[in-house]
Design a protein around this motif. Structure first.
Motif, PDB file in Angstrom:
ATOM      1  N   SER A 154      25.293 -49.485 -50.821  1.00 51.43           N
ATOM      2  CA  SER A 154      26.076 -48.606 -49.917  1.00 51.43           C
ATOM      3  C   SER A 154      25.899 -49.037 -48.402  1.00 51.43           C
ATOM      4  CB  SER A 154      25.219 -47.289 -49.891  1.00 51.43           C
ATOM      5  OG  SER A 154      24.014 -47.085 -49.366  1.00 51.43           O
ATOM      6  N   GLU A 155      24.993 -49.903 -48.130  1.00 47.70           N
ATOM      7  CA  GLU A 155      24.823 -50.491 -46.901  1.00 47.70           C
ATOM      8  C   GLU A 155      25.735 -51.710 -46.696  1.00 47.70           C
ATOM      9  OE1 GLU A 155      20.917 -51.059 -45.259  1.00 47.70           O
ATOM     10  OE2 GLU A 155      20.179 -49.363 -46.488  1.00 47.70           O
ATOM     11  N   GLY A 156      26.359 -52.079 -47.693  1.00 50.58           N
ATOM     12  CA  GLY A 156      27.261 -53.502 -47.839  1.00 50.58           C
ATOM     13  C   GLY A 156      26.697 -54.427 -47.999  1.00 50.58           C
ATOM     14  N   LEU A 157      25.381 -54.362 -48.790  1.00 49.92           N
ATOM     15  CA  LEU A 157      24.705 -55.623 -48.905  1.00 49.92           C
ATOM     16  C   LEU A 157      25.010 -56.077 -50.427  1.00 49.92           C
ATOM     17  CD1 LEU A 157      21.259 -54.137 -47.584  1.00 49.92           C
ATOM     18  CD2 LEU A 157      22.920 -55.714 -46.600  1.00 49.92           C
ATOM     19  N   ASP A 158      24.681 -57.216 -50.569  1.00 43.17           N
ATOM     20  CA  ASP A 158      25.146 -58.117 -51.682  1.00 43.17           C
ATOM     21  C   ASP A 158      23.997 -58.076 -52.729  1.00 43.17           C
ATOM     22  OD1 ASP A 158      25.892 -59.782 -53.703  1.00 43.17           O
ATOM     23  OD2 ASP A 158      26.879 -61.326 -52.547  1.00 43.17           O
ATOM     24  N   VAL A 159      23.739 -57.131 -53.571  1.00 42.66           N
ATOM     25  CA  VAL A 159      22.547 -57.301 -54.488  1.00 42.66           C
ATOM     26  C   VAL A 159      22.989 -56.941 -55.872  1.00 42.66           C
ATOM     27  CG1 VAL A 159      20.985 -56.310 -52.616  1.00 42.66           C
ATOM     28  CG2 VAL A 159      22.065 -54.714 -54.166  1.00 42.66           C
ATOM     29  N   THR A 160      22.029 -57.203 -56.818  1.00 47.50           N
ATOM     30  CA  THR A 160      22.369 -56.995 -58.130  1.00 47.50           C
ATOM     31  C   THR A 160      21.015 -56.656 -58.724  1.00 47.50           C
ATOM     32  OG1 THR A 160      23.073 -57.880 -60.304  1.00 47.50           O
ATOM     33  CG2 THR A 160      21.947 -59.162 -59.053  1.00 47.50           C
ATOM     34  N   GLY A 161      20.724 -55.825 -59.489  1.00 45.25           N
ATOM     35  CA  GLY A 161      19.410 -55.413 -60.151  1.00 45.25           C
ATOM     36  C   GLY A 161      19.317 -55.415 -61.767  1.00 45.25           C
ATOM     37  N   LEU A 162      17.984 -55.745 -62.090  1.00 44.53           N
ATOM     38  CA  LEU A 162      17.665 -55.407 -63.645  1.00 44.53           C
ATOM     39  C   LEU A 162      16.145 -55.168 -63.825  1.00 44.53           C
ATOM     40  CD1 LEU A 162      17.576 -58.987 -65.092  1.00 44.53           C
ATOM     41  CD2 LEU A 162      17.623 -58.624 -62.660  1.00 44.53           C
ATOM     42  N   VAL A 163      16.208 -54.684 -64.984  1.00 39.42           N
ATOM     43  CA  VAL A 163      14.702 -54.356 -65.477  1.00 39.42           C
ATOM     44  C   VAL A 163      13.834 -55.383 -65.559  1.00 39.42           C
ATOM     45  CG1 VAL A 163      13.295 -53.211 -67.278  1.00 39.42           C
ATOM     46  CG2 VAL A 163      15.220 -52.071 -66.311  1.00 39.42           C
ATOM     47  N   CYS A 164      12.626 -55.483 -65.164  1.00 38.49           N
ATOM     48  CA  CYS A 164      11.711 -56.846 -65.233  1.00 38.49           C
ATOM     49  C   CYS A 164      10.429 -56.247 -65.052  1.00 38.49           C
ATOM     50  CB  CYS A 164      11.976 -57.869 -64.217  1.00 38.49           C
ATOM     51  SG  CYS A 164      11.137 -59.129 -64.495  1.00 38.49           S
ATOM     52  N   HIS A 165       9.644 -56.446 -66.536  1.00 41.83           N
ATOM     53  CA  HIS A 165       8.081 -56.337 -66.466  1.00 41.83           C
ATOM     54  C   HIS A 165       7.820 -57.933 -66.163  1.00 41.83           C
ATOM     55  CE1 HIS A 165       4.100 -56.072 -67.447  1.00 41.83           C
ATOM     56  NE2 HIS A 165       4.186 -54.971 -67.638  1.00 41.83           N
ATOM     57  N   VAL A 166       6.914 -58.315 -65.005  1.00 38.83           N
ATOM     58  CA  VAL A 166       6.684 -59.439 -64.909  1.00 38.83           C
ATOM     59  C   VAL A 166       5.742 -60.303 -65.956  1.00 38.83           C
ATOM     60  CG1 VAL A 166       7.432 -59.631 -62.194  1.00 38.83           C
ATOM     61  CG2 VAL A 166       5.103 -59.312 -63.333  1.00 38.83           C
ATOM     62  N   GLY A 167       5.192 -59.653 -66.632  1.00 40.79           N
ATOM     63  CA  GLY A 167       4.445 -60.140 -67.810  1.00 40.79           C
ATOM     64  C   GLY A 167       4.974 -60.366 -68.922  1.00 40.79           C
ATOM     65  N   ASN A 168       6.566 -59.951 -69.075  1.00 36.30           N
ATOM     66  CA  ASN A 168       7.307 -60.243 -70.242  1.00 36.30           C
ATOM     67  C   ASN A 168       8.153 -61.520 -69.981  1.00 36.30           C
ATOM     68  OD1 ASN A 168       9.768 -60.043 -71.860  1.00 36.30           O
ATOM     69  ND2 ASN A 168       8.946 -58.090 -72.481  1.00 36.30           N
ATOM     70  N   ALA A 169       7.958 -62.592 -70.564  1.00 34.99           N
ATOM     71  CA  ALA A 169       8.585 -63.885 -70.632  1.00 34.99           C
ATOM     72  C   ALA A 169      10.123 -63.770 -70.529  1.00 34.99           C
ATOM     73  CB  ALA A 169       8.303 -64.903 -71.492  1.00 34.99           C
ATOM     74  N   ASP A 170      10.599 -62.827 -71.483  1.00 36.06           N
ATOM     75  CA  ASP A 170      12.164 -62.736 -71.828  1.00 36.06           C
ATOM     76  C   ASP A 170      12.596 -61.972 -70.438  1.00 36.06           C
ATOM     77  OD1 ASP A 170      12.197 -63.883 -74.106  1.00 36.06           O
ATOM     78  OD2 ASP A 170      11.837 -61.829 -75.186  1.00 36.06           O
ATOM     79  N   HIS A 171      11.906 -61.030 -69.964  1.00 33.33           N
ATOM     80  CA  HIS A 171      12.434 -60.418 -68.608  1.00 33.33           C
ATOM     81  C   HIS A 171      12.610 -61.293 -67.449  1.00 33.33           C
ATOM     82  CE1 HIS A 171      11.312 -55.817 -69.819  1.00 33.33           C
ATOM     83  NE2 HIS A 171      11.857 -56.515 -70.656  1.00 33.33           N
ATOM     84  N   ARG A 172      11.477 -62.296 -67.514  1.00 33.50           N
ATOM     85  CA  ARG A 172      11.515 -63.023 -66.428  1.00 33.50           C
ATOM     86  C   ARG A 172      12.832 -64.252 -66.530  1.00 33.50           C
ATOM     87  NH1 ARG A 172       6.148 -63.628 -67.862  1.00 33.50           N
ATOM     88  NH2 ARG A 172       6.610 -65.846 -68.633  1.00 33.50           N
ATOM     89  N   GLN A 173      12.959 -64.320 -67.563  1.00 31.76           N
ATOM     90  CA  GLN A 173      14.035 -65.405 -67.763  1.00 31.76           C
ATOM     91  C   GLN A 173      15.357 -64.697 -67.383  1.00 31.76           C
ATOM     92  OE1 GLN A 173      14.259 -68.716 -68.684  1.00 31.76           O
ATOM     93  NE2 GLN A 173      16.290 -68.422 -68.118  1.00 31.76           N
ATOM     94  N   LYS A 174      15.505 -63.443 -67.782  1.00 36.36           N
ATOM     95  CA  LYS A 174      16.803 -62.815 -67.320  1.00 36.36           C
ATOM     96  C   LYS A 174      16.988 -62.697 -65.521  1.00 36.36           C
ATOM     97  CE  LYS A 174      17.123 -59.707 -71.436  1.00 36.36           C
ATOM     98  NZ  LYS A 174      16.809 -58.376 -71.808  1.00 36.36           N
TER      99      LYS A 174
END
Length: 258
Positions: free
Chosen positions: A59-79
């Motif tokens: 809403s501020e015009g910023l270029d962001v994307t987001g996703l769920v990540c538990h940093v202890g999860n290797a698959d999440h980190r890869q995403k």
């Protein structure tokens, strides 16, 4: 004028990952990096937090994307890294995720809590940096930023194990910086003082704890997340190109000597 146009675009063309970045210090860092021109991948363990943060930042015009990540999860980190690839690569990694399930002195910490603290605060930070290297090495320069704490220098009695985990990050910063110094990849850390966030609530949520916290801070005020974000942007930019293996302490004057 939107917030995204009020900053110098030092990070134009850069891609950043900021972990645990839907609230508090992580959110402020992600917002500042985006304001300075970076494309930012934000993340959190909860989908609704990710959606809320992304909506606010866009809403501020910023270029962001987001996703769920538990940093202890290797698959999440890869995403996280896959998302960065889709944006063009990776220039900046900010490892901010941390936990503290134990409000106790260091030798009173339960073993299971100790293991959890070191799994997320230290091991996951190490793995994120290690896994980021193939992408960072493809870019003109790379930046790894670990978020430590003033407690790394002056342990808090009620945050014993957490304090030790943050001291360990200082060592990781030094060792990784030396390894990568000839590759134009810098490794530095931030050591926030007592910042007014939900995460640090145990240190300021009631009058007694707040008075105790303020008694330690020469500037006599709690820090705010935005007090940290500018330092992160500096470390992420070319302005810090001759700085590596160091820790910026932003603590309102609190003592900071090992």
């Amino acid at each position: 004028m939107s917030a995204s146009t009020t900053r110098i675009a030092r990070l134009g063309g850069k891609v950043a990952i900021v972990t645990a970045s839907t609230d508090g210090i992580g959110y402020a860092i992600a917002r500042r990096l985006a304001q300075e021109g970076a494309k930012v991948v934000v993340s959190s363990r909860k989908q609704n937090n990710v959606e809320s943060a992304v909506t606010k930042l866009k809403s501020e015009g910023l270029d962001v994307t987001g996703l769920v990540c538990h940093v202890g999860n290797a698959d999440h980190r890869q995403k996280l890294f896959d998302a960065a690839k889709q944006l063009g690569g990776l220039d900046i990694l900010v490892s901010n995720a941390a936990v503290n399930p134990s409000v106790a002195s260091v030798l009173d910490c339960e073993e299971s809590h100790w293991d959890k603290i070191f799994e997320i605060n230290v091991k996951a930070s190490y793995l994120l940096a290690k896994e980021a290297l193939p992408l960072l090495r493809q870019r003109p320069y790379g930046r790894i930023i670990f978020v430590a704490s003033i407690a790394a220098f002056q342990p808090f009695d009620v945050l014993g194990a957490y304090s030790v985990s943050k001291t360990t990050l200082l060592g990781l910063t030094k060792a990784a910086a030396a390894q990568l110094a000839l590759e134009n990849i810098t490794v530095n850390a931030l050591a926030p003082g007592i910042i007014k966030t939900r995460f640090s609530g145990a240190l300021h949520e009631n009058e007694s704890s707040r008075d105790e916290a303020l008694s330690r801070i020469p500037m006599n005020r709690l820090g705010l997340p935005d007090d940290i974000s500018g330092a992160a942007a500096f470390l992420a930019s070319e302005d810090s190109s001759y700085m590596t293996g160091e820790t910026l302490i932003i603590s309102g004057g609190m003592p900071s000597r090992l």
